[in-house]
Design a protein around this motif. Structure first.
Motif, PDB file in Angstrom:
ATOM      1  N   MET A  47       3.021 -47.728  13.414  1.00  0.00           N
ATOM      2  CA  MET A  47       3.565 -48.368  12.215  1.00  0.00           C
ATOM      3  C   MET A  47       4.474 -49.547  12.552  1.00  0.00           C
ATOM      4  O   MET A  47       4.555 -50.513  11.784  1.00  0.00           O
ATOM      5  CB  MET A  47       4.303 -47.345  11.356  1.00  0.00           C
ATOM      6  CG  MET A  47       3.392 -46.240  10.835  1.00  0.00           C
ATOM      7  SD  MET A  47       1.980 -46.840   9.877  1.00  0.00           S
ATOM      8  CE  MET A  47       2.764 -47.192   8.316  1.00  0.00           C
ATOM      9  N   SER A  48       5.147 -49.507  13.696  1.00  0.00           N
ATOM     10  CA  SER A  48       5.945 -50.663  14.113  1.00  0.00           C
ATOM     11  C   SER A  48       5.044 -51.845  14.445  1.00  0.00           C
ATOM     12  O   SER A  48       5.360 -52.995  14.138  1.00  0.00           O
ATOM     13  CB  SER A  48       6.814 -50.312  15.320  1.00  0.00           C
ATOM     14  OG  SER A  48       7.754 -49.311  15.003  1.00  0.00           O
ATOM     15  N   ALA A  49       3.909 -51.560  15.074  1.00  0.00           N
ATOM     16  CA  ALA A  49       2.955 -52.616  15.402  1.00  0.00           C
ATOM     17  C   ALA A  49       2.352 -53.227  14.138  1.00  0.00           C
ATOM     18  O   ALA A  49       2.269 -54.453  13.992  1.00  0.00           O
ATOM     19  CB  ALA A  49       1.858 -52.068  16.305  1.00  0.00           C
ATOM     20  N   ILE A  50       1.932 -52.366  13.206  1.00  0.00           N
ATOM     21  CA  ILE A  50       1.394 -52.868  11.935  1.00  0.00           C
ATOM     22  C   ILE A  50       2.460 -53.656  11.184  1.00  0.00           C
ATOM     23  O   ILE A  50       2.177 -54.710  10.584  1.00  0.00           O
ATOM     24  CB  ILE A  50       0.877 -51.695  11.080  1.00  0.00           C
ATOM     25  CG1 ILE A  50      -0.358 -51.070  11.727  1.00  0.00           C
ATOM     26  CG2 ILE A  50       0.556 -52.154   9.663  1.00  0.00           C
ATOM     27  CD1 ILE A  50      -0.865 -49.827  11.020  1.00  0.00           C
ATOM     28  N   ALA A  51       3.695 -53.174  11.207  1.00  0.00           N
ATOM     29  CA  ALA A  51       4.790 -53.848  10.504  1.00  0.00           C
ATOM     30  C   ALA A  51       4.999 -55.264  11.026  1.00  0.00           C
ATOM     31  O   ALA A  51       5.234 -56.199  10.248  1.00  0.00           O
ATOM     32  CB  ALA A  51       6.079 -53.048  10.651  1.00  0.00           C
ATOM     33  N   ALA A  52       4.930 -55.424  12.342  1.00  0.00           N
ATOM     34  CA  ALA A  52       5.151 -56.751  12.921  1.00  0.00           C
ATOM     35  C   ALA A  52       4.087 -57.729  12.446  1.00  0.00           C
ATOM     36  O   ALA A  52       4.394 -58.878  12.083  1.00  0.00           O
ATOM     37  CB  ALA A  52       5.149 -56.660  14.443  1.00  0.00           C
ATOM     38  N   ILE A  53       2.835 -57.293  12.446  1.00  0.00           N
ATOM     39  CA  ILE A  53       1.752 -58.157  11.976  1.00  0.00           C
ATOM     40  C   ILE A  53       1.921 -58.456  10.493  1.00  0.00           C
ATOM     41  O   ILE A  53       1.795 -59.607  10.054  1.00  0.00           O
ATOM     42  CB  ILE A  53       0.397 -57.488  12.269  1.00  0.00           C
ATOM     43  CG1 ILE A  53       0.147 -57.469  13.778  1.00  0.00           C
ATOM     44  CG2 ILE A  53      -0.737 -58.210  11.541  1.00  0.00           C
ATOM     45  CD1 ILE A  53      -1.038 -56.632  14.201  1.00  0.00           C
ATOM     46  N   ASP A  54       2.222 -57.431   9.710  1.00  0.00           N
ATOM     47  CA  ASP A  54       2.391 -57.618   8.272  1.00  0.00           C
ATOM     48  C   ASP A  54       3.522 -58.590   7.965  1.00  0.00           C
ATOM     49  O   ASP A  54       3.389 -59.483   7.104  1.00  0.00           O
ATOM     50  CB  ASP A  54       2.663 -56.266   7.612  1.00  0.00           C
ATOM     51  CG  ASP A  54       2.747 -56.350   6.107  1.00  0.00           C
ATOM     52  OD1 ASP A  54       1.692 -56.514   5.464  1.00  0.00           O
ATOM     53  OD2 ASP A  54       3.863 -56.271   5.568  1.00  0.00           O
ATOM     54  N   THR A  55       4.648 -58.452   8.656  1.00  0.00           N
ATOM     55  CA  THR A  55       5.790 -59.349   8.443  1.00  0.00           C
ATOM     56  C   THR A  55       5.426 -60.784   8.796  1.00  0.00           C
ATOM     57  O   THR A  55       5.782 -61.725   8.070  1.00  0.00           O
ATOM     58  CB  THR A  55       6.988 -58.886   9.285  1.00  0.00           C
ATOM     59  OG1 THR A  55       7.336 -57.546   8.924  1.00  0.00           O
ATOM     60  CG2 THR A  55       8.191 -59.790   9.076  1.00  0.00           C
ATOM     61  N   ASP A  91      -8.547 -64.249   7.917  1.00  0.00           N
ATOM     62  CA  ASP A  91      -7.748 -65.075   7.016  1.00  0.00           C
ATOM     63  C   ASP A  91      -6.355 -64.460   6.902  1.00  0.00           C
ATOM     64  O   ASP A  91      -6.211 -63.330   6.402  1.00  0.00           O
ATOM     65  CB  ASP A  91      -8.416 -65.131   5.636  1.00  0.00           C
ATOM     66  CG  ASP A  91      -7.718 -66.108   4.684  1.00  0.00           C
ATOM     67  OD1 ASP A  91      -6.536 -66.425   4.905  1.00  0.00           O
ATOM     68  OD2 ASP A  91      -8.362 -66.536   3.712  1.00  0.00           O
ATOM     69  N   PRO A  92      -5.292 -65.136   7.352  1.00  0.00           N
ATOM     70  CA  PRO A  92      -3.954 -64.544   7.341  1.00  0.00           C
ATOM     71  C   PRO A  92      -3.413 -64.299   5.941  1.00  0.00           C
ATOM     72  O   PRO A  92      -2.453 -63.554   5.765  1.00  0.00           O
ATOM     73  CB  PRO A  92      -3.104 -65.577   8.086  1.00  0.00           C
ATOM     74  CG  PRO A  92      -3.814 -66.869   7.866  1.00  0.00           C
ATOM     75  CD  PRO A  92      -5.276 -66.515   7.876  1.00  0.00           C
ATOM     76  N   ARG A  93      -4.013 -64.923   4.934  1.00  0.00           N
ATOM     77  CA  ARG A  93      -3.553 -64.729   3.563  1.00  0.00           C
ATOM     78  C   ARG A  93      -3.965 -63.370   3.013  1.00  0.00           C
ATOM     79  O   ARG A  93      -3.398 -62.908   2.018  1.00  0.00           O
ATOM     80  CB  ARG A  93      -4.099 -65.846   2.673  1.00  0.00           C
ATOM     81  CG  ARG A  93      -3.570 -67.233   3.040  1.00  0.00           C
ATOM     82  CD  ARG A  93      -4.336 -68.344   2.364  1.00  0.00           C
ATOM     83  NE  ARG A  93      -5.745 -68.375   2.812  1.00  0.00           N
ATOM     84  CZ  ARG A  93      -6.595 -69.353   2.508  1.00  0.00           C
ATOM     85  NH1 ARG A  93      -6.185 -70.374   1.770  1.00  0.00           N
ATOM     86  NH2 ARG A  93      -7.846 -69.306   2.952  1.00  0.00           N
ATOM     87  N   GLN A  94      -4.912 -62.721   3.666  1.00  0.00           N
ATOM     88  CA  GLN A  94      -5.395 -61.422   3.201  1.00  0.00           C
ATOM     89  C   GLN A  94      -4.572 -60.283   3.821  1.00  0.00           C
ATOM     90  O   GLN A  94      -5.100 -59.371   4.465  1.00  0.00           O
ATOM     91  CB  GLN A  94      -6.875 -61.263   3.517  1.00  0.00           C
ATOM     92  CG  GLN A  94      -7.765 -62.218   2.736  1.00  0.00           C
ATOM     93  CD  GLN A  94      -9.232 -61.989   3.051  1.00  0.00           C
ATOM     94  OE1 GLN A  94      -9.704 -62.288   4.148  1.00  0.00           O
ATOM     95  NE2 GLN A  94      -9.954 -61.458   2.076  1.00  0.00           N
ATOM     96  N   SER A  95      -3.268 -60.336   3.613  1.00  0.00           N
ATOM     97  CA  SER A  95      -2.371 -59.376   4.259  1.00  0.00           C
ATOM     98  C   SER A  95      -2.631 -57.950   3.790  1.00  0.00           C
ATOM     99  O   SER A  95      -2.515 -56.999   4.572  1.00  0.00           O
ATOM    100  CB  SER A  95      -0.912 -59.754   4.007  1.00  0.00           C
ATOM    101  OG  SER A  95      -0.633 -59.829   2.621  1.00  0.00           O
ATOM    102  N   GLU A  96      -2.985 -57.769   2.534  1.00  0.00           N
ATOM    103  CA  GLU A  96      -3.251 -56.413   2.024  1.00  0.00           C
ATOM    104  C   GLU A  96      -4.468 -55.801   2.718  1.00  0.00           C
ATOM    105  O   GLU A  96      -4.422 -54.655   3.186  1.00  0.00           O
ATOM    106  CB  GLU A  96      -3.472 -56.452   0.517  1.00  0.00           C
ATOM    107  CG  GLU A  96      -3.577 -55.076  -0.136  1.00  0.00           C
ATOM    108  CD  GLU A  96      -2.247 -54.360  -0.219  1.00  0.00           C
ATOM    109  OE1 GLU A  96      -2.250 -53.113  -0.143  1.00  0.00           O
ATOM    110  OE2 GLU A  96      -1.201 -55.025  -0.352  1.00  0.00           O
ATOM    111  N   ASP A  97      -5.548 -56.554   2.808  1.00  0.00           N
ATOM    112  CA  ASP A  97      -6.752 -56.051   3.458  1.00  0.00           C
ATOM    113  C   ASP A  97      -6.513 -55.796   4.945  1.00  0.00           C
ATOM    114  O   ASP A  97      -6.970 -54.785   5.489  1.00  0.00           O
ATOM    115  CB  ASP A  97      -7.893 -57.059   3.275  1.00  0.00           C
ATOM    116  CG  ASP A  97      -9.191 -56.569   3.914  1.00  0.00           C
ATOM    117  OD1 ASP A  97      -9.795 -55.632   3.364  1.00  0.00           O
ATOM    118  OD2 ASP A  97      -9.567 -57.107   4.972  1.00  0.00           O
ATOM    119  N   ILE A  98      -5.781 -56.701   5.595  1.00  0.00           N
ATOM    120  CA  ILE A  98      -5.500 -56.522   7.021  1.00  0.00           C
ATOM    121  C   ILE A  98      -4.650 -55.280   7.248  1.00  0.00           C
ATOM    122  O   ILE A  98      -4.871 -54.514   8.200  1.00  0.00           O
ATOM    123  CB  ILE A  98      -4.830 -57.786   7.601  1.00  0.00           C
ATOM    124  CG1 ILE A  98      -5.842 -58.941   7.637  1.00  0.00           C
ATOM    125  CG2 ILE A  98      -4.263 -57.521   8.995  1.00  0.00           C
ATOM    126  CD1 ILE A  98      -5.243 -60.274   8.037  1.00  0.00           C
TER     127      ILE A  98
END
Length: 402
Positions: free
Chosen positions: A83-91, A59-66
């Motif tokens: 961290m750059s990879a995680i940042a891209a997904i988080d953004t 679920d893309p709305r669960q950004s905190e859990d992801i």
């Protein structure tokens, strides 16, 4: 709602950018910046081979859990690639959530804390006179804050001084170029630049300067003290910050405000600096510090200790990162300033965006999400081109800090 697909787009409209696009079963997509200057393909591989397979069906709305799934779930944590990879997904996930809410990202974060985002530009010259003329040009363009760099007598090249005065790109060669550095020459000359700038422009414009990690703590303390009469907005990256405690020495000897953090990728990189009040501005970015989710935590800790934000914003961050940063800047209570190096027309065409510049301020716009997208057909016309940042050597040949 589920994530149905995600892909990595590498493009080079004048310089390399890495972008993540996440698609959902409801037709809403989000994009994030994953660019790591000189190591772009490492992040692309980390995303394609390790992170994207874990996203499908979530679920893309669960950004905190992801975010925590990708960070805590990996035994090898932190580091610029991760961290750059995680940042891209988080953004990209924040982009999706704001689009679902039909509001600009800054509203989802908590609303605007100011009417616009003050930015600073880069003025540089081969000598003091040319640097002063460039500051005048930036003043005419409407900037209230300007970073000033100039050539150093006795050195063939100097960080921050370029032939192209608007689109400076330090990653300039297929293999690293080598520059020669002299701390002695630099320390003698830089105060003369700011003396000339204050004589010509007075104390109305904010003036900034980037040392780019070249000094030892006591050398940085001496420079900060020498620059005190010229009231700099900040002195940036005076020393390499791996040893956070080194800033204690600088702080003991100068009241010139200090900024650091563009190479930081987690809260732990700046914890001591913030908690002990050793810096005045933290320069971590959305793309290199784990995305909007993690940068909020850095900013919250900074706010408790009278430290303000000053996010990195050079051309090695794509318009996607700039768009997300501006929404963050408009919201964050302890905002200080935002770096703004303009992208080329080719880059702006690949990344259509809602943000605008006017009279020294950037405005993120009111489009749902972070307001930046990617033209994939146009991006495909600019294939990846390997490019390295330079390296530095002292005059005796010793490798020095870039």
């Amino acid at each position: 709602m589920k994530i149905t697909a995600a892909k990595v787009i590498v493009t080079c409209p004048g310089r390399n950018f890495v972008t993540v696009k996440i698609e959902t079963d409801e037709g809403v997509h989000g994009i994030g910046d994953a660019t790591l200057n000189g190591r772009e393909l490492a992040v692309a591989s980390y995303l394609e081979d390790h992170l994207i397979p874990c996203l499908i069906g979530r679920d893309p709305r669960q950004s905190e859990d992801i975010w925590h799934y990708l960070y805590r779930g990996a035994y090898w944590r932190r580091g610029p690639v991760t961290m750059s990879a995680i940042a891209a997904i988080d953004t990209a996930l924040w982009d999706i959530k704001a689009k679902l809410a039909d509001m600009p990202l800054y509203q989802l974060l908590g609303g605007a804390s100011r009417s616009g985002v003050m930015v600073y530009g880069h003025a540089n010259g081969r000598d003091i006179e040319e640097a002063c003329d460039e500051v005048a040009r930036y003043r005419e363009m409407g900037y209230h804050a300007i970073r000033a760099q100039c050539g150093i007598p006795g050195l063939d090249s100097t960080y921050g001084v370029s032939g192209d005065k608007l689109f400076y790109e330090p990653a300039d060669a297929d293999l690293p170029t080598e520059n020669v550095w002299s701390t002695e020459h630099y320390l003698r000359h830089v105060p003369k630049l700011f003396e000339a700038l204050r004589d010509r422009f007075g104390f109305e414009p904010h003036l900034l300067h980037d040392v780019h990690h070249r000094l030892t703590p006591i050398e940085a303390a001496r420079l900060g003290k020498d620059l005190e009469p010229y009231r700099l907005f900040w002195l940036e990256d005076a020393v390499p910050a791996e040893n956070q405690e080194a800033f204690r020495t600088i702080r003991q000897h100068t009241t010139t405000p200090l900024a650091v953090g563009e190479v930081f990728n987690s809260l732990w990189d700046c914890k001591t600096l913030i908690e002990e009040g050793l810096v005045d501005y933290i320069r971590a970015t959305v793309v290199h510090a784990g995305g909007v989710t993690h940068l909020r935590r850095i900013a919250d800790l900074a706010a408790l200790n009278h430290v303000r934000t000053g996010c990195h914003g050079a051309t090695d961050l794509s318009p996607v990162c700039m768009g997300a940063a501006l929404h963050f800047d408009l919201w964050v209570p302890n905002f200080g300033i935002q770096e703004y190096m303009r992208h080329t027309e080719e880059t702006d065409a690949v990344f259509p965006h809602a943000y605008t510049f006017e009279n020294g301020y950037l405005y993120p716009g009111e489009a749902p999400g972070h307001g930046v997208d990617i033209d994939e057909d146009l991006a495909a016309k600019y294939p990846y081109q390997r490019a390295y940042l330079p390296v530095n050597r002292l005059r005796d040949g010793t490798i020095w800090h870039w």
